[in-house]
Design a protein around this motif. Structure first.
Motif, PDB file in Angstrom:
ATOM      1  N   LYS A   1      -9.330   2.054  12.864  1.00  0.00           N
ATOM      2  CA  LYS A   1      -8.494   2.895  12.954  1.00  0.00           C
ATOM      3  C   LYS A   1      -7.083   2.313  13.876  1.00  0.00           C
ATOM      4  CE  LYS A   1      -9.044   7.576  13.565  1.00  0.00           C
ATOM      5  NZ  LYS A   1     -10.274   8.521  13.553  1.00  0.00           N
TER       6      LYS A   1
ATOM      7  N   GLN B   1      -5.083   0.354  11.281  1.00  0.00           N
ATOM      8  CA  GLN B   1      -4.700   1.298  10.250  1.00  0.00           C
ATOM      9  C   GLN B   1      -5.219   0.665   9.036  1.00  0.00           C
ATOM     10  OE1 GLN B   1      -0.247   1.353  11.014  1.00  0.00           O
ATOM     11  NE2 GLN B   1      -0.583   1.877  12.870  1.00  0.00           N
TER      12      GLN B   1
ATOM     13  N   ASP C   1      -8.391   1.951   7.932  1.00  0.00           N
ATOM     14  CA  ASP C   1      -9.305   2.833   7.869  1.00  0.00           C
ATOM     15  C   ASP C   1      -9.407   3.402   6.346  1.00  0.00           C
ATOM     16  OD1 ASP C   1      -7.502   4.068   8.868  1.00  0.00           O
ATOM     17  OD2 ASP C   1      -8.260   5.508  10.094  1.00  0.00           O
TER      18      ASP C   1
ATOM     19  N   ARG D   1      -4.519  -7.819   8.687  1.00  0.00           N
ATOM     20  CA  ARG D   1      -4.879  -6.855   9.639  1.00  0.00           C
ATOM     21  C   ARG D   1      -6.458  -6.901   9.485  1.00  0.00           C
ATOM     22  NH1 ARG D   1      -0.842  -2.336  10.593  1.00  0.00           N
ATOM     23  NH2 ARG D   1       0.740  -3.177   9.251  1.00  0.00           N
TER      24      ARG D   1
END
Ligand code: ATP
Ligand code: MG
Lengths: 322, 347, 354
Positions: free
Chosen positions: C119, C122, C124, C141
């Motif tokens: 989360k 970002q 998810d 990420r």
């Protein structure tokens, strides 16, 4: 499948982890190598040494300590020949017949096999429909087992087989092909070519496809005739692959046994007996098992093979380096 | 003349060299496929049909019929000459050159007929009798089990130990790595065929003659497999292993959770090769397995080959069953097999 | 969270010494950047800290404990690699949880930590994808997420942004900085891009050829470089250097003019050969002074750069705010702002008094 073996692998994990923390990462490499190296040692390197031990001892005993040392006597027997070109003048005429057969067999087999493989590869390399299918057709005998291949052809060549059937419907007399030494030898060569040519076709085809297209385009701009293009461009550029094919075919040809043993059993007489079959029969099938002689013969064979393999490795390496 | 020697041809219409090429290829289809198809067809022939000379292409079965008053079904013939010409009759027995027949609608009345005056009534059909006999009379299932056991277990062992060795040789820098690589190349130079005698003695001392393990273990470590897998593993970036190390993975875990799955394509190639080698293996099993209860399919096939008369009926059926798995594998994995064999030089 | 100390650590591959004795103290919660030219040993030093590379000499201490003998797993660090090094055969979720599974973390906790990290970064939405189905930025990420879920004592980054395009690099730079502010862990970040170093770091360690050249806050490095190498490496465009000689407290340039230095700031010996360093934005057009033969003009609209050379051949870059009317091929005179001058001795050491 992977799920199935996971718990097993987990089981091995903790001893390995313990080893790793005790002896460090580098030494772990030896643990990974151990099973493979142990088998190599036991079933390859140890036999190589034993081979010499047996080749230099005599008698029919199987245990090394029961066998008297005879020095080079086995080799002397094998090479005792008045005229190497005439097997009948040799002490061990069957061995020399096998050597002669092997040489002839290889010469003929390689000639036909490379010729047909090259022709097939050239045709498959053209713009043709259903290329994949045709390639598969030529390749699929490679996968069959030697015994199956032998039986397939025996079934056709037997005295009441398809070949005789066709011939007699054309008005010829049926013939017992495999009982005639020359025909048996000829069909042996044919059978191995049929069996293995797909493999070499595949290698040559890969070689042909690796030749860049623009070379051909440049030749077309130079208005070269097709024959000249083949002679001056295709053949030279295919040469490295050709050499690989030749050496591989030699290495495998020398070791031919399975398909001929199931096909003719080496007969009639010893017309189709090759080197490996001689070793097999001397060491394992004969009434007195002459391990020493068989070991000596296989050392002579090994010399040839090591030389050939060295050439092969050298050639592949040279090709790989450009 | 030699347009057909070069690779490309631009024109739309088929050149005569194209016709020549297709002719060659079709001839190739006949020569390559023909014999195997012929054998497969033959295996579905009845014993009687196998005796038929000259042989016929398709398998025929003679029509039989149940006639009241006779225990077993009787073969049906068509009469070609004499009073009954053109009629179908059932043969009761044959004595020398004379056949005793009955008409199906008059089962009580025996008629004598010279055998030259009748022709069997036949239709094309696949006879499964050879296969049935194979399962009934011979220990076929045992041979099948032996072959399957050897193939599966040996391939599993080969994959595990070869991939372990390849992992060590591709991902660790340790003293002696060069020596080990040289040893592997060395084994490549020593095919099994040149150490048969001592190999037999070693395996015998280990008590593995006439045991399936005596076939499985000696060839389980293959130099080809080590090479193939090492070459592939070299392409896996070291950073992934470092990432796993940072993630607390032990070296063994890195091997089976990271390296093995990532080498799957190479493992598949080696698996296919190993299955082929093992299923088709002949010389070493011939030496190591001398009792028929340990025979593999290949050995059983070879032993059927009698000196004087061969039981072709069973042999044909067994040959077909032996080559079936390989043909099935080939049909599905043709591409992998071809590349696999081409990259490793076969063996 | 932890601090890190290096005590004269060295690394040799056989006879080749790659790290030649480095001492360094990274305080708890600091964002420390290792910067230096390619091949200077940044990655090697980072891998020695991580435990992936054995240490030839010296000590690595984490929270005061010597960890030399500990393997990478036991040091409690996490690392983000240049090539991301995601496990290609695992989904994003499996990539994130692999490390936690290895430490036998309870399933529920793994799910919770993976969810939280995903989360925050970002990603998810991407948890069930494989790495090959992700864009470069998304892979980055995930690689960071893999480090975050481990809740390491120290984060290690090895040139994590060098595979991204320029725009994404700026965005990810901001994101990593935000991450640091948010979780406050000690982070060590390797780059050879000095802009990245200047914008992200609390402290920069400049390395060259296996040695630590200078360690300090970014603006300290910019304002008070301790040697010629750091002066040239930090700041973009590069600082201009001129050969000069000390003449009665002022500098006589080999190119001709003489400039006076601020009183008492430098240790000067009369007649010494020195190097004068002036940043491009401290050179201003003037009526007389240093002659610049303009070879090239870059007009960026809001600012302009002039490139050329002095009469003695030293390359000169001038930064001028706004738009300039100077044309290539012309000669102009420059006057340096000597309040921002740097002076180095013949060995390249700064002569500034501390
Ligand atoms: N395994 C090794 N054996 C020998 N020398 C090595 C080894 N690994 C690295 N080196 C050498 O160590 C030096 C430092 O390498 P390192 O990878 O740390 O550089 P770097 O600063 O990270 O460079 P880059 O910015 O290009 O990533 C280089 O000169 C390299 O050649
Ligand atoms: Mg690096």
């Amino acid at each position: 499948m992977y799920k199935l073996i996971s718990p097993l692998m987990q089981l091995v994990d903790w001893p390995m982890r313990a080893f790793q923390s005790r002896f460090g990462q580098r030494r772990l490499a030896w643990v990974f190598l151990a099973p493979n190296l142990a088998l190599f040692g036991l079933f390859v390197f140890l036999p190589v040494i034993l081979n010499f031990a047996y080749a230099m001892t005599g008698s029919e005993h199987i245990l090394l300590r029961d066998r008297p040392f005879v020095g080079a006597q086995n080799f002397a027997q094998l090479t005792n020949c008045k005229d190497y070109l005439n097997p009948n003048s040799c002490q061990l005429d069957v061995f020399w017949r096998a050597v002669h057969n092997t040489v002839w067999f290889i010469v003929l087999q390689i000639g036909f096999m490379v010729g047909f493989s090259l022709l097939t590869a050239l045709i498959l390399n053209r713009k043709i429909r259903a290329r994949g299918f045709f390639r598969a057709v030529f390749f699929f005998p490679v996968l069959l087992s030697p015994v199956v291949v032998a039986l397939v052809w025996k079934w056709i060549l037997q005295d009441q087989g398809a070949l005789n059937g066709v011939l007699s419907s054309l008005g010829y007399q049926p013939y017992n092909w495999l009982l005639d030494p020359s025909w048996a030898f000829g069909f042996s060569v044919f059978l191995t070519v049929w069996f293995h040519m797909g493999f070499y076709t595949l290698i040559l085809l890969a070689g042909l496809q690796a030749i860049p297209r623009d070379v051909y385009e440049a030749a077309a701009m130079d208005a070269a005739s097709p024959w000249r293009v083949f002679r001056k461009i295709t053949l030279p550029l295919l040469m490295p692959t050709m050499i690989v094919v030749l050496v591989l075919a030699l290495i495998k040809g020398v070791q031919t046994f399975d398909e001929l043993y199931a096909f003719t059993g080496g007969g009639p007489g010893s017309a189709t007996t090759l080197m490996i079959q001689y070793i097999y029969e001397t060491g394992f099938a004969g009434a007195p098992r002459l391990f020493g002689l068989a070991a000596a013969a296989s050392i002579l064979l090994a010399l040839v093979l090591v030389a050939l393999t060295a050439v092969q490795l050298w050639v592949t390496r040279r090709n790989a380096n450009g | 003349m030699a347009n057909f020697l070069t690779r490309t041809r631009g024109k739309e219409r088929l050149h005569w060299t194209d016709w020549l090429s297709y002719a060659y290829l079709l001839f190739g289809v006949v020569v390559m496929f023909g014999p195997v198809l012929w054998l497969a067809l033959s295996s579905f022939k009845t014993e009687a049909e196998l005796q038929h000379y000259p042989p016929r292409l398709l398998p025929y079965i003679q029509k039989t019929e149940k006639i009241p008053g006779y225990d077993s079904a009787l073969p049906i013939f068509k009469v070609t000459k004499g009073a009954l010409a053109g009629q179908e009759v059932a043969q009761v027995r044959r004595i020398g050159l004379v056949a005793q027949v009955v008409r199906p609608d008059e089962p009580g009345k025996l008629v004598k007929l010279p055998i030259a005056d009748r022709k069997p009534v036949e239709h094309v059909a696949l006879a499964t009798s050879n296969y049935v006999k194979l399962f009934k009379r011979f220990d076929f299932l045992r041979f099948l089990w032996n072959s399957t056991f050897i193939t599966v277990v040996a391939t599993a062992i080969t994959l595990v130990i070869n991939s372990m060795a390849a992992f060590a040789l591709s991902k660790y820098a340790f003293r002696g790595r060069g020596t080990v690589m040289a040893l592997v190349i060395g084994t490549l130079m020593i095919p099994q065929t040149v150490v048969l005698v001592p190999l037999f003695l070693v395996v015998r001392d280990l008590g593995m003659i006439n045991s399936l393990w005596g076939v499985i273990i000696p060839g389980a470590a293959t130099p080809t497999g080590v090479f193939l897998l090492r070459q592939y593993m070299l392409t896996i970036p070291d950073e992934i292993l470092d990432a796993a190390r940072m993630d607390n993975a032990s070296e063994w875990k890195i091997y089976w959770r990271i390296i093995l799955p990532l080498s799957a394509p190479a493992i598949a190639v080696l698996a296919i090769l190993s299955i082929m080698w093992r299923w088709n293996d002949f010389l070493w099993p011939l030496i190591a397995l001398t009792q028929s209860k340990f025979f593999t399919l290949q050995l059983a096939l070879n032993s059927f080959r009698g000196e004087f008369n061969t039981d072709w009926a069973s042999l044909l059926a067994m040959t077909v069953l032996t080559l079936l798995p390989i043909v099935a594998v080939f049909a599905f994995l043709q591409k992998y097999i071809a590349t696999g064999i081409a990259t490793t030089g076969g063996k | 969270m932890a601090d890190l100390q290096l005590r004269s650590v060295t690394k040799a591959y056989g006879a080749a010494e790659v790290i030649k004795g480095i001492d360094l103290d990274v305080a708890e919660g600091e964002f420390c950047v290792f910067v230096g030219p390619s091949g200077c040993g940044k990655s090697t030093l980072l891998r020695m800290i991580s435990g992936l590379e054995p240490i030839s000499g010296g000590e690595v201490k984490i929270s005061g404990d010597v960890v030399n003998h500990l393997g990478p797993a036991e040091r409690g660090l996490a690392m983000v690699f240049q090539s991301y090094a995601l496990y290609p055969h695992m989904t994003v979720r499996q990539n994130l949880s692999f490390g936690l599974e290895n430490t036998r973390t309870p399933k529920a906790e793994i799910a919770e930590r993976v969810g939280a990290a995903a989360k925050m970064l970002q990603i998810d939405q991407l948890l069930d994808r494989r790495p090959k189905d992700l864009s470069g930025g998304q892979r980055q990420r995930v690689a960071i997420g893999r480090a975050v879920v481990r809740e390491p004592r120290i984060f290690l980054f090895d040139e994590p942004l060098s595979n991204l395009d320029a725009e994404l690099r700026v965005e990810m730079r901001g994101e990593i900085s935000r991450l640091h502010r948010r979780i406050g862990n000690t982070m060590i970040y390797v780059t050879h891009d000095q802009v990245e170093a200047m914008t992200m770091a609390d402290k920069i360690a400049v390395l060259r050829d296996g040695r630590l050249e200078q360690f300090g806050r970014p603006l300290d490095l910019y304002n008070r470089p301790e040697n010629l190498f750091v002066a040239g490496f930090i700041g973009s465009p590069k600082m201009n250097f001129f050969a000069a000689e000390v003449a009665s407290g002022a500098l006589k340039l080999a190119a001709g003019p003489t400039f006076a230095l601020p009183e008492g700031r430098f240790d000067l010996r009369e007649g010494a050969k020195v190097t004068l360093g002036i940043r491009p934005n401290a050179l201003k057009p003037a009526a007389a002074g240093l002659t610049l033969t303009v070879a090239d003009v870059e007009r960026l609209g809001g600012e302009s750069y002039l490139y050329g050379h002095s009469p003695d051949g030293s390359a000169i870059t001038v930064h001028s705010p706004g738009q300039t009317g100077v044309e290539p091929g012309t000669e102009i005179a420059l006057s340096p702002d000597m309040a921002e001058a740097h002076v180095f001795d013949a060995d390249g050491r700064s002569l500034r008094r501390h």
